[in-house]
Motif scaffolding. Sequence first.
Motif, PDB file in Angstrom:
ATOM      1  N   GLN A   1       5.694  15.410   5.419  1.00  0.00           N
ATOM      2  CA  GLN A   1       6.341  14.942   6.630  1.00  0.00           C
ATOM      3  C   GLN A   1       7.519  14.030   6.292  1.00  0.00           C
ATOM      4  OE1 GLN A   1       5.974  15.645   9.829  1.00  0.00           O
ATOM      5  NE2 GLN A   1       7.520  14.152  10.448  1.00  0.00           N
ATOM      6  N   GLU A   2       8.654  14.290   6.934  1.00  0.00           N
ATOM      7  CA  GLU A   2       9.848  13.482   6.704  1.00  0.00           C
ATOM      8  C   GLU A   2       9.758  12.187   7.494  1.00  0.00           C
ATOM      9  OE1 GLU A   2      12.321  13.601   4.855  1.00  0.00           O
ATOM     10  OE2 GLU A   2      14.121  12.811   5.769  1.00  0.00           O
ATOM     11  N   GLN A   3       9.710  11.046   6.810  1.00  0.00           N
ATOM     12  CA  GLN A   3       9.697   9.754   7.495  1.00  0.00           C
ATOM     13  C   GLN A   3      10.052   8.649   6.514  1.00  0.00           C
ATOM     14  OE1 GLN A   3       6.487   8.811  10.323  1.00  0.00           O
ATOM     15  NE2 GLN A   3       6.283   6.835   9.329  1.00  0.00           N
ATOM     16  N   TRP A   4      11.275   8.147   6.630  1.00  0.00           N
ATOM     17  CA  TRP A   4      11.692   6.979   5.864  1.00  0.00           C
ATOM     18  C   TRP A   4      11.660   5.798   6.822  1.00  0.00           C
ATOM     19  CZ3 TRP A   4      15.987   7.597   1.693  1.00  0.00           C
ATOM     20  CH2 TRP A   4      15.714   8.717   0.903  1.00  0.00           C
TER      21      TRP A   4
ATOM     22  N   GLY B   1       3.483   2.270   2.889  1.00  0.00           N
ATOM     23  CA  GLY B   1       4.438   3.318   3.182  1.00  0.00           C
ATOM     24  C   GLY B   1       4.497   4.323   2.054  1.00  0.00           C
ATOM     25  N   ASP B   2       5.404   5.286   2.195  1.00  0.00           N
ATOM     26  CA  ASP B   2       5.548   6.347   1.206  1.00  0.00           C
ATOM     27  C   ASP B   2       6.406   5.857   0.034  1.00  0.00           C
ATOM     28  OD1 ASP B   2       5.307   8.854   0.063  1.00  0.00           O
ATOM     29  OD2 ASP B   2       5.667   9.917   1.946  1.00  0.00           O
ATOM     30  N   CYS B   3       6.589   6.735  -0.949  1.00  0.00           N
ATOM     31  CA  CYS B   3       7.338   6.337  -2.147  1.00  0.00           C
ATOM     32  C   CYS B   3       8.789   6.008  -1.808  1.00  0.00           C
ATOM     33  CB  CYS B   3       7.258   7.430  -3.203  1.00  0.00           C
ATOM     34  SG  CYS B   3       7.909   9.036  -2.691  1.00  0.00           S
ATOM     35  N   GLU B   4       9.358   6.658  -0.785  1.00  0.00           N
ATOM     36  CA  GLU B   4      10.734   6.350  -0.398  1.00  0.00           C
ATOM     37  C   GLU B   4      10.852   4.923   0.130  1.00  0.00           C
ATOM     38  OE1 GLU B   4      10.104  10.759  -0.011  1.00  0.00           O
ATOM     39  OE2 GLU B   4       9.079   8.985   0.751  1.00  0.00           O
ATOM     40  N   ASP B   5       9.877   4.484   0.916  1.00  0.00           N
ATOM     41  CA  ASP B   5       9.903   3.123   1.443  1.00  0.00           C
ATOM     42  C   ASP B   5       9.834   2.095   0.319  1.00  0.00           C
ATOM     43  OD1 ASP B   5       9.813   4.340   3.973  1.00  0.00           O
ATOM     44  OD2 ASP B   5       7.630   4.360   3.954  1.00  0.00           O
ATOM     45  N   HIS B   6       8.958   2.339  -0.652  1.00  0.00           N
ATOM     46  CA  HIS B   6       8.842   1.428  -1.789  1.00  0.00           C
ATOM     47  C   HIS B   6      10.140   1.399  -2.599  1.00  0.00           C
ATOM     48  CE1 HIS B   6       4.554   1.928  -0.853  1.00  0.00           C
ATOM     49  NE2 HIS B   6       4.325   0.853  -1.571  1.00  0.00           N
ATOM     50  N   ALA B   7      10.715   2.566  -2.852  1.00  0.00           N
ATOM     51  CA  ALA B   7      11.927   2.631  -3.664  1.00  0.00           C
ATOM     52  C   ALA B   7      13.095   1.952  -2.958  1.00  0.00           C
ATOM     53  CB  ALA B   7      12.268   4.094  -3.978  1.00  0.00           C
TER      54      ALA B   7
ATOM     55  N   GLY C   1       0.797  -1.219   0.000  1.00  0.00           N
ATOM     56  CA  GLY C   1       0.000   0.000   0.000  1.00  0.00           C
ATOM     57  C   GLY C   1       0.831   1.271   0.000  1.00  0.00           C
ATOM     58  N   TYR C   2       0.268   2.327  -0.574  1.00  0.00           N
ATOM     59  CA  TYR C   2       0.921   3.640  -0.595  1.00  0.00           C
ATOM     60  C   TYR C   2       0.217   4.557   0.390  1.00  0.00           C
ATOM     61  CZ  TYR C   2       2.108   8.377  -2.111  1.00  0.00           C
ATOM     62  OH  TYR C   2       2.501   9.694  -2.129  1.00  0.00           O
ATOM     63  N   GLU C   3       0.999   5.153   1.273  1.00  0.00           N
ATOM     64  CA  GLU C   3       0.445   6.082   2.258  1.00  0.00           C
ATOM     65  C   GLU C   3       1.510   7.093   2.648  1.00  0.00           C
ATOM     66  OE1 GLU C   3      -2.222   5.199   5.975  1.00  0.00           O
ATOM     67  OE2 GLU C   3      -0.130   5.142   6.626  1.00  0.00           O
ATOM     68  N   ARG C   4       1.203   8.356   2.494  1.00  0.00           N
ATOM     69  CA  ARG C   4       2.120   9.402   2.896  1.00  0.00           C
ATOM     70  C   ARG C   4       2.087   9.564   4.407  1.00  0.00           C
ATOM     71  NH1 ARG C   4       1.545  14.716  -0.727  1.00  0.00           N
ATOM     72  NH2 ARG C   4       3.297  15.235   0.634  1.00  0.00           N
ATOM     73  N   ALA C   5       3.220   9.918   4.974  1.00  0.00           N
ATOM     74  CA  ALA C   5       3.292  10.148   6.414  1.00  0.00           C
ATOM     75  C   ALA C   5       2.364  11.289   6.786  1.00  0.00           C
ATOM     76  CB  ALA C   5       4.721  10.472   6.823  1.00  0.00           C
ATOM     77  N   PRO C   6       1.554  11.133   7.832  1.00  0.00           N
ATOM     78  CA  PRO C   6       0.585  12.175   8.197  1.00  0.00           C
ATOM     79  C   PRO C   6       1.269  13.458   8.644  1.00  0.00           C
ATOM     80  CG  PRO C   6       0.718  10.503   9.913  1.00  0.00           C
ATOM     81  CD  PRO C   6       1.523   9.996   8.756  1.00  0.00           C
ATOM     82  N   VAL C   7       0.679  14.579   8.254  1.00  0.00           N
ATOM     83  CA  VAL C   7       1.189  15.891   8.630  1.00  0.00           C
ATOM     84  C   VAL C   7       0.172  16.565   9.533  1.00  0.00           C
ATOM     85  CG1 VAL C   7       1.946  18.153   7.787  1.00  0.00           C
ATOM     86  CG2 VAL C   7       2.438  16.092   6.455  1.00  0.00           C
ATOM     87  N   ILE C   8       0.625  17.071  10.667  1.00  0.00           N
ATOM     88  CA  ILE C   8      -0.255  17.790  11.588  1.00  0.00           C
ATOM     89  C   ILE C   8      -0.229  19.263  11.230  1.00  0.00           C
ATOM     90  CG2 ILE C   8      -0.665  18.426  13.991  1.00  0.00           C
ATOM     91  CD1 ILE C   8       0.504  15.786  14.835  1.00  0.00           C
ATOM     92  N   GLY C   9      -1.397  19.842  10.981  1.00  0.00           N
ATOM     93  CA  GLY C   9      -1.476  21.244  10.603  1.00  0.00           C
ATOM     94  C   GLY C   9      -1.698  21.399   9.110  1.00  0.00           C
TER      95      GLY C   9
END
Length: 587
Positions: free
Chosen positions: A288-291, A303-309, A274-282
């Motif tokens: 949001q930076e999260q590898w 996870g995000d595209c960085e996790d997949h790559a 699954g593709y999911e961007r790290a949640p951003v508050i505000g």
Amino acid sequence: MALPPDKASEMKQIIRQQLAKMDVHGRIREVLAETIRDEIAPEHQQLSTDDLMKALRRRGIIDDVMKELKVVTDMNNQEVTLDPKPSTHFVDRQPPVLKKSDGSKMMDATTMLSICDPVHMVLIKTDMFGETSLVASYFLEWRSVLVAENRITNIAVELLGVGTESKVSVGVLNIRLEMYPQLNKILSQEIINTQFALERQKTAEKERLFLVYAKQWWREYLQIRSSHNTRLVKIFAQDENGINHPVCSYIRPLRAGRLLDTPRQAARFVSVLGYERAPVIGGGSGKQEQWCTLLAFLCRSKGDCEDHANLLCSLLLGYGLEAFVCVGTKAKAVPHTWVMTCGTDGIITFWESLTGHRYIHSPIHPDDPPLVEQPKPTYPYRTIGCIFNNQAFLANCQPSDAVEVCAFDLRDESKWKPMSEEAIKSVCSPGATTSLPPFPPLCASTIDAAVASNEIELQLRILVSEYRKDLGLTTVWDDQLSYLLSPALAAYELERTTSISAGNEEFQDAIRRAVPDGHTFKGFPIHFVYRNARRAFATCLRSPFCEEIICCRGDQVRLAVRVRVFAYPESACAVWIMFACKYRSVL
């Protein structure tokens, strides 16, 4: 260094074979019966483990077993085990390498103290709809058990949240650690503390030296061209706990064993996670930076595209390809990461880890005359700032960072500025105290594809019948037509995996035979990466074409639905669904 999981598995297999050959279990049973009969008084309670072990040692059974596990030295002075007979269990791994011992132990406390790899624990939460979320990620220092007198210790650890909540406590976990078999001697707390202090000092010094080098390297890069300051050159990245690591430490060659056969199949596996961007508050459009570490990514299966790559690059390296993670942008200057492989023939291939698509890079030459035909890019990428893998980091220092005009001659330092391989190795090599823990091996799927397909198909039939009933329509299912849809779903998955389309002619011929003259056939295929039938049905209804099929009205209306689940490692899956109908055309 820790014993790799594949080596440990091979060693267990050898021990199991030896135990079976010597009928150790039968001899243990005889000793147990004899001990209970001759050595234990009737008034004693149950036989203890210590009593049993003493009896086994007196009879020499333990010594016999250890002596049969022979260790020899090969021509390269490497120590390998000799299997007494051909194995019937074939494993895609290298022969195990064992240390010579006196036959009474495999590893002492001092050797275990040198194993600095922590135990990585990931806590996830699964809701009633099957959606998972990452709660905590913790690295447990297990070596405190080496000082426990009774080989047992209890530890209470505080688990912190992840991402923006990495400083917020989510609870306390009580852990009981037990060392088995028992060590001949325990270490003192002073020795443990000294070892930990030395490791922290060594780690801090390596990180300091690498940071000094990275700053100097960055200053040199900016001196080449002032516009480099705006390029996406990412040297460090934060993990789920908010800790910075060099990006190269997120990559490590990963072998899938028998679970994935080809690089393209590996790309398909990564794309169905699954593709999911790290949640951003505000508010705002910031990202949001999260590898995520590999274990955290696989546990929650998204996870995000960085996790997949990162995962795809690690798998392609495991297949022996020269692979790199690319950091750049796609349309509308959206930051993005993807994977690139360099062929021995010079062909550059881009791999989109979120879809599994592959693109051949053919650079445009702006200085060519206007009449020269230029290739048209088919990939969605716009700019590229840097590329990296587990051993190399290179920043794009060409006049333009546009992908379409970039040359990927990585040995030309006028186009790609490299970091020192020695500097990268000092903080990113496997076993280094500064690097992330070893990657976990991929797990086989626990999904029964046939059972899952039948369950989803039955649920969809019920949902369609109820939906049509609310509209005042009756529903008649055509089982034969449903079955005829199977080849199409298999062909769709094959095309996603191999980019080869096959079997379409047979499918079309079968449908023509199943649909009588004067009747109309309509079909709607759709793809999901989850197995929630109700959620999939709601998504299908948002398509006007699918809704037209499900709400079909007319003479002799027959409906069909077919589901095909394709299982991948880590219980990931590709779910193909096709709704179809046939009806008599009335003018």
